[in-house]
Design a protein around this motif. Structure first.
Motif, PDB file in Angstrom:
ATOM      1  N   SER A 327      43.750  42.038  39.954  1.00  0.00           N
ATOM      2  CA  SER A 327      44.402  42.656  38.758  1.00  0.00           C
ATOM      3  C   SER A 327      44.131  42.531  37.322  1.00  0.00           C
ATOM      4  O   SER A 327      43.515  41.331  37.145  1.00  0.00           O
ATOM      5  N   ILE A 328      43.913  43.504  36.586  1.00  0.00           N
ATOM      6  CA  ILE A 328      43.442  43.297  35.279  1.00  0.00           C
ATOM      7  C   ILE A 328      44.494  44.001  34.241  1.00  0.00           C
ATOM      8  O   ILE A 328      44.683  45.150  34.580  1.00  0.00           O
ATOM      9  N   GLN A 329      44.946  43.333  33.429  1.00  0.00           N
ATOM     10  CA  GLN A 329      45.910  43.323  32.726  1.00  0.00           C
ATOM     11  C   GLN A 329      45.298  43.275  31.182  1.00  0.00           C
ATOM     12  O   GLN A 329      44.890  42.410  30.878  1.00  0.00           O
ATOM     13  N   ASP A 330      45.935  44.163  30.228  1.00  0.00           N
ATOM     14  CA  ASP A 330      45.570  44.197  28.846  1.00  0.00           C
ATOM     15  C   ASP A 330      46.790  44.249  27.771  1.00  0.00           C
ATOM     16  O   ASP A 330      47.861  44.739  28.599  1.00  0.00           O
ATOM     17  N   SER A 331      46.620  43.851  26.659  1.00  0.00           N
ATOM     18  CA  SER A 331      47.771  44.275  25.742  1.00  0.00           C
ATOM     19  C   SER A 331      47.358  45.280  24.849  1.00  0.00           C
ATOM     20  O   SER A 331      47.650  45.315  23.413  1.00  0.00           O
TER      21      SER A 331
END
Length: 432
Positions: A327-331
């Motif tokens: 998983s790759i999550q950003d703001s």
């Protein structure tokens, strides 16, 4: 078989009694005739009950018709159910008609056998019964034909509907692909324009070293962008042409992902972003290392490019013995309203009761109905990336194709103004 020489004063009652006593033999002889017909290759796969189906009821109706008694069931209706059964067993219409023709011939054979038993039976009586059987079986076969016709029309309508859906999806995909390529072409033209301008300016006399360095940096940056875009287009073309084959190996996928995160840290620090990585120390899985690297690289670069401030989180975990998840999550800014609408049309919703990015996790996440193409309010959540374009379209199309090649599923959750999450579910093992 013995014969009787009596005058047979009640031939109709005798015939009905004979047919009733011969029922099991009639059904057995019918099956033998069908099994001996090379055109009917599926008979041997049917059990006795499956093969006979409603034919015993048809025989009961025939008896009532011979005796001129009220018929409880129309033979065409019974045949309709028989035809439905054969349809469900994947028998063709001609096969079912052929079966019933064999059944008709078996009844004629029994009528002849009855005549042998009762040779003094009037020929006119036998002819009347023959005609009645012919009429009765014609009604029975018509019932099967009508049911098959109804089912074939329904199947044709369903096929037409499915085909239209495929055409609509292909049209939409073509539109998305055209938009993606137009955007990429525009970006390439823009980058080449800047490259030409920078190269022209570097030829001018009287430039200070600071100005020269500025133009060189502009030139190098745009050359890198062009190289990246052309590389992605080339890779995507090779994938879509089926020219890129899998090279499956058993590796520690965590080591590969960690190395990628370490390589990205300098760029994250340069942009003032906090890049974190979390997960088990070791996950041994089968994969194509180069393609796994491409997937993670493009998604991480995507997050770095479109997150102006805040955080980027890379995490991994084993789901069970069969899958592991990256998983790759950003703001970052998330997906804009217009693009969210496009995603809603292009992606098939696959929403769990509680989504990671749901603002209210006490309630199930609402998803647009399949035919609702309006832009949703709030987050677009957990949608499987089937024909998607997100931010840098070519890059995500490339990721999508690579996921398909690796038999991995790509899910996207996004909330405008808060960020996006890309979740990829990879197989742990591949069959040979």
């Amino acid at each position: 078989m013995t014969t009787r020489s009596s005058d047979n004063p009640q031939p109709l009652a005798e015939l009905v009694s004979y047919f009733f006593t011969r029922r099991e033999a009639i059904l057995n002889n019918w099956r033998i005739a069908c099994e001996n017909d090379t055109f009917l290759g599926k008979i041997s796969t049917l059990s006795r009950d499956e093969f006979n189906n409603l034919i015993p009821i048809v025989l009961t109706i025939l008896e009532k018709r011979l005796m001129k008694e009220p018929e409880d069931v129309d033979p065409a209706i019974a045949a309709t159910s028989h035809g439905l059964h054969r349809w469900q067993k994947s028998h063709a219409l001609l096969e079912t008609i052929r079966e019933l023709n064999h059944f008709t011939q078996i009844l004629y054979n029994e009528l002849e056998a009855f005549h042998v038993l009762f040779p003094k039976t009037e020929a006119r009586f036998l002819l009347q019964v023959h005609r009645l059987i012919a009429q009765f079986m014609s009604e029975t076969i018509d019932g099967s034909v009508q049911k098959y016709d109804e089912l074939q029309r329904l199947e044709a309508a369903n096929r037409a509907s499915s085909l239209q859906k495929v055409i609509d999806q292909m049209t939409e995909l073509s539109h998305v692909r055209g938009t993606m390529l137009r955007t990429t072409s525009h970006d390439l033209r823009g980058s080449f324009g800047i490259i030409n301008s920078a190269a022209h300016l570097l030829k001018m006399d009287g430039l200070s070293q600071e100005e020269r360095d500025q133009f060189l940096e502009m030139l190098n940056r745009n050359l890198t962008n062009v190289q990246s875009m052309l590389g992605n287009l080339t890779d995507l073309s090779r994938l879509e042409a089926g020219e890129d084959m899998l090279q499956i190996q058993t590796i520690d996928v965590v080591g590969l992902v960690k190395k990628l995160v370490d390589d990205a840290l300098p760029l994250a620090n340069e942009r003032g972003l906090i890049l974190t990585a979390d997960g088990p120390e070791l996950i041994t899985a089968q994969t194509d290392p180069a393609k796994l690297h491409q997937i993670a690289f493009h998604l991480l670069q995507n997050a770095l490019q479109y997150t102006s401030s805040g955080f980027i989180s890379v995490s991994w975990i084993t789901e069970n013995d069969f899958h592991w998840i990256l998983s790759i999550q950003d703001s970052g800014a998330g997906i804009s309203g217009n693009l969210a609408g496009l995603l809603t049309k292009q992606l098939k919703p696959n929403v769990e009761p509680v989504s990671v990015m749901s603002p209210d996790q006490s309630d199930p996440v609402s998803v647009l109905p399949k035919n609702d193409h309006s832009i949703p309010e709030g987050p677009v959540l957990a949608q499987t990336a089937d024909n998607s374009t997100h931010r840098e379209g070519v890059s995500l199309q490339l990721v999508k194709r690579l996921c398909e090649l690796l038999d991995a599923s790509l899910e996207i959750e996004t909330e405008e103004g808060r960020g996006s999450l890309f979740r990829i579910r990879f197989p742990v093992h591949y069959n040979n």
